[in-house]
Design a protein around this motif. Structure first.
Motif, PDB file in Angstrom:
ATOM      1  N   THR A 114       0.841  -1.200   0.000  1.00  0.00           N
ATOM      2  CA  THR A 114       0.000   0.000   0.000  1.00  0.00           C
ATOM      3  C   THR A 114       0.878   1.252   0.000  1.00  0.00           C
ATOM      4  O   THR A 114       0.611   2.225  -0.708  1.00  0.00           O
ATOM      5  CB  THR A 114      -0.940   0.003   1.235  1.00  0.00           C
ATOM      6  N   SER A 169      -8.116  -5.463  -4.139  1.00  0.00           N
ATOM      7  CA  SER A 169      -7.010  -6.057  -4.906  1.00  0.00           C
ATOM      8  C   SER A 169      -5.956  -6.675  -3.979  1.00  0.00           C
ATOM      9  O   SER A 169      -5.197  -7.553  -4.381  1.00  0.00           O
ATOM     10  CB  SER A 169      -6.362  -5.009  -5.808  1.00  0.00           C
ATOM     11  N   GLN A 170      -5.925  -6.207  -2.734  1.00  0.00           N
ATOM     12  CA  GLN A 170      -4.956  -6.734  -1.777  1.00  0.00           C
ATOM     13  C   GLN A 170      -5.571  -7.790  -0.859  1.00  0.00           C
ATOM     14  O   GLN A 170      -4.957  -8.204   0.121  1.00  0.00           O
ATOM     15  CB  GLN A 170      -4.387  -5.594  -0.913  1.00  0.00           C
ATOM     16  N   GLU A 212       1.224   6.921  -6.626  1.00  0.00           N
ATOM     17  CA  GLU A 212       0.061   7.752  -6.955  1.00  0.00           C
ATOM     18  C   GLU A 212       0.290   9.230  -6.652  1.00  0.00           C
ATOM     19  O   GLU A 212      -0.176  10.089  -7.377  1.00  0.00           O
ATOM     20  CB  GLU A 212      -1.165   7.285  -6.155  1.00  0.00           C
ATOM     21  N   ASN A 255     -11.261  -0.307  -4.291  1.00  0.00           N
ATOM     22  CA  ASN A 255     -10.654  -1.180  -5.311  1.00  0.00           C
ATOM     23  C   ASN A 255      -9.279  -1.653  -4.872  1.00  0.00           C
ATOM     24  O   ASN A 255      -8.920  -2.810  -5.055  1.00  0.00           O
ATOM     25  CB  ASN A 255     -10.503  -0.446  -6.649  1.00  0.00           C
ATOM     26  N   TRP A 256      -8.534  -0.725  -4.313  1.00  0.00           N
ATOM     27  CA  TRP A 256      -7.183  -1.092  -3.874  1.00  0.00           C
ATOM     28  C   TRP A 256      -7.239  -2.145  -2.763  1.00  0.00           C
ATOM     29  O   TRP A 256      -6.533  -3.147  -2.805  1.00  0.00           O
ATOM     30  CB  TRP A 256      -6.391   0.136  -3.420  1.00  0.00           C
ATOM     31  N   PHE A 260       2.121   1.746  -3.451  1.00  0.00           N
ATOM     32  CA  PHE A 260       1.011   2.223  -4.294  1.00  0.00           C
ATOM     33  C   PHE A 260       0.780   3.722  -4.083  1.00  0.00           C
ATOM     34  O   PHE A 260       0.717   4.509  -5.035  1.00  0.00           O
ATOM     35  CB  PHE A 260      -0.255   1.419  -3.952  1.00  0.00           C
ATOM     36  N   ARG A 295     -11.856   4.330  -5.356  1.00  0.00           N
ATOM     37  CA  ARG A 295     -10.450   4.043  -5.644  1.00  0.00           C
ATOM     38  C   ARG A 295      -9.804   3.303  -4.469  1.00  0.00           C
ATOM     39  O   ARG A 295      -9.048   2.356  -4.654  1.00  0.00           O
ATOM     40  CB  ARG A 295      -9.745   5.379  -5.869  1.00  0.00           C
TER      41      ARG A 295
END
Ligand code: ADP
Ligand code: NI
Length: 215
Positions: free
Chosen positions: A10, A82-83, A17, A78-79, A13, A75
């Motif tokens: 994270t 995904s994890q 970003e 979703n992250w 990420f 957003r």
């Protein structure tokens, strides 16, 4: 779920970003808030994983960086999906992020300890030496003066006057920075804010003295 791995991923990420983000929400703000969060969470016995994740992601959903608040929240969701973050944990992280933003001090009263911790950490980064630096950087980026002796305090303006007025950096101390001390949630946050507050007050004293050639 391997919590340490999720935090590391994270962090990567968010760094990617927010790289080059110029509105005061750059990666290094996130870094400082996350470090403060970990420290306060330990002292306040709050959940370290939830606090750290919320701190890392707290600006990813910011209105200023997304088309809407909902888009920002999506957003983050979703992250987390995904994890493979547990559903229950993901919900709490989202809840923390959506309740902590400043909103002129009129935000919802926080009930969750983890939200209190992250909000305190975010506010601490707006005060003290770092807070002063961020304030002048923001002001400079907007082309505003650092100080104007005759400007009215923006607190006393109407909404319309306020919108059209580009207050100085020093003015921002009175409209926000010096108020944050009273808004801290946790005992640890209060203590840290008190010492950062004192530092800002002595900065202002010197600033005015130097402005008038008294020091
Ligand atoms: P956040 O989203 O973290 O609550 P803001 O987006 O309001 O913060 O501000 C980011 C940084 O810029 C903070 O350090 C804040 O004090 C500073 N800042 C915001 N508005 C002003 C302003 N009008 N003048 C000077 N600094 C400002
Ligand atoms: Ni922030």
């Amino acid at each position: 779920m391997d919590k340490e791995l999720v935090i590391a991923k994270t962090s990567e990420f968010v760094r990617r970003e927010l790289e080059g983000e110029g509105s005061g929400h750059d990666w290094w703000h996130i870094y400082r808030v996350t470090e403060l969060t970990k420290r306060i969470a330990k002292e306040e016995r709050a959940d370290l994983f939830l606090c750290t994740m919320a701190a890392l992601l707290h600006d990813i959903a910011d209105e200023k960086l997304n088309v809407s608040e909902e888009a920002g929240i999506a957003r983050v969701k979703n992250w987390l999906d995904s994890q493979a973050v547990d559903q229950a944990a993901a919900e709490v992280i989202i809840e923390i992020i959506s309740t902590i933003s400043f909103k002129g001090g009129h935000g919802p009263k926080l009930t969750r300890r983890e939200a209190m911790v992250v909000q305190d950490a975010d506010r601490l980064d707006a005060v003290g030496a770092i807070g002063i630096a961020r304030c002048f950087v923001y002001s400079g980026a907007k082309g505003r003066p650092m100080y104007h002796p005759d400007e009215p305090h923006r607190e006393s303006m109407t909404k319309e006057e306020y919108r059209s007025n580009n207050g100085s950096a020093i003015n921002h101390f009175y409209e926000k920075l010096l108020k944050l001390k009273e808004l801290m949630n946790t005992e640890t946050g209060k203590k840290m804010a008190a010492s950062r507050h004192e530092y800002m007050e002595s900065f202002l004293e010197r600033f005015y003295a130097e402005w008038d050639g008294r020091s």
